[in-house]
Design an enzyme around this catalytic site. Structure first.
Site, mmCIF file in Angstrom:
data_model
loop_
_atom_site.group_PDB
_atom_site.id
_atom_site.type_symbol
_atom_site.label_atom_id
_atom_site.label_comp_id
_atom_site.label_asym_id
_atom_site.label_seq_id
_atom_site.Cartn_x
_atom_site.Cartn_y
_atom_site.Cartn_z
ATOM 1 N N SER A 5 15.957 4.535 -15.030
ATOM 2 C CA SER A 5 16.046 3.168 -14.519
ATOM 3 C C SER A 5 16.742 2.259 -15.519
ATOM 4 C CB SER A 5 14.646 2.615 -14.246
ATOM 5 O OG SER A 5 14.003 3.370 -13.252
ATOM 6 N N PRO A 6 17.345 1.180 -15.029
ATOM 7 C CA PRO A 6 17.976 0.229 -15.942
ATOM 8 C C PRO A 6 16.936 -0.443 -16.829
ATOM 9 C CG PRO A 6 18.016 -0.584 -13.676
ATOM 10 C CD PRO A 6 17.507 0.800 -13.621
ATOM 11 N N ALA B 82 20.540 -4.284 -16.314
ATOM 12 C CA ALA B 82 20.976 -5.429 -15.521
ATOM 13 C C ALA B 82 22.171 -6.064 -16.218
ATOM 14 C CB ALA B 82 19.841 -6.437 -15.379
ATOM 15 N N CYS C 15 16.792 -3.413 -19.792
ATOM 16 C CA CYS C 15 17.503 -4.426 -20.567
ATOM 17 C C CYS C 15 17.363 -4.139 -22.054
ATOM 18 C CB CYS C 15 16.958 -5.813 -20.255
ATOM 19 S SG CYS C 15 17.445 -6.422 -18.634
ATOM 20 N N GLN D 91 23.507 -1.617 -12.740
ATOM 21 C CA GLN D 91 22.790 -2.607 -11.944
ATOM 22 C C GLN D 91 23.455 -3.968 -12.188
ATOM 23 O OE1 GLN D 91 18.829 -4.209 -13.180
ATOM 24 N NE2 GLN D 91 18.110 -3.175 -11.336
ATOM 25 N N TYR E 146 14.998 -13.197 -10.056
ATOM 26 C CA TYR E 146 16.380 -13.521 -10.380
ATOM 27 C C TYR E 146 17.102 -14.013 -9.116
ATOM 28 C CZ TYR E 146 15.193 -11.265 -14.767
ATOM 29 O OH TYR E 146 14.595 -10.949 -15.955
#
Length: 199
Positions: free
Chosen positions: A26-27, A61, A29, A103, A186
């Site tokens: 998964s992305p 992201a 940050c 992403q 977001y």
């Protein structure tokens, strides 16, 4: 008792993309970019996951515009200068047998914040922050008290085009998988939420 085959390590094809297995990273940050540009930190972070055997490795992201960043250290894809550093990473990821994904995101009213290890609060515009935008002029709340500019139709069109341009740059950088960030409060999520301005 019949034995069911284990599918975790079986290939998975979705449209024209085949993952060698069903393990996806998964992305996450990293808050480690400089003006949105990826560096060796990202090469090691993402490359190690590919070398470790994941079928899909999704980059964090990635902001479609400078004001769309969560923090000053967030990744970006709003300019051509971002393409080659990401392309270098993607060539390595592909060389390890994984599919590179990205992403795309816009932080909306939650942008202009300090990195987590610097407190997470909104940064004043004169201290590294920037004006934020959102569907309405409502602050997120808590330490994110900056009031965003309510977006006009022209702002919406501009941000929509920023997503399109970032997607084109993502393709040029060698990504084979793209997702749009529409959660965590977001910008896209803000439009999906039932906002009512204060009266």
């Amino acid at each position: 008792m019949s034995h069911q085959p284990h599918h975790l390590f079986a290939p998975l094809t979705i449209k024209s993309v085949t993952l060698r297995n069903r393990v996806g990273v998964s992305p996450m940050c990293q808050y480690s970019s400089d003006a949105g540009v990826a560096n060796d930190w990202h090469l090691v972070h993402l490359g190690a996951r590919a070398a470790g055997g994941a079928g899909l490795v999704v980059a964090e992201a990635t902001a479609v515009s400078p004001e769309g960043r969560i923090t000053p250290g967030c990744a970006g894809l709003w300019a051509d200068k971002h393409i080659e550093p990401l392309g270098r990473i993607n060539r390595f990821v592909k060389g390890q047998g994984a599919v590179p994904g990205i992403q795309l995101a816009h932080a909306g009213r939650k942008g202009s914040a300090a990195r987590p290890w610097d407190g997470d609060a909104h940064l004043p515009d004169d201290a590294g922050g920037w004006p934020t935008i959102a569907p309405s002029a409502l602050a997120f709340g808590g330490d994110l008290g900056k009031v965003p500019l309510a977006m006009s139709e022209a702002d919406i069109a501009r941000v929509r085009q920023a997503f399109v341009s970032a997607a084109e740059r993502a393709l040029a950088a060698g990504y084979e998988w793209l997702e749009l960030h529409s959660a965590h409060g977001y910008l896209s999520h803000e439009f999906l939420a039932a906002e009512q301005p204060a009266r």
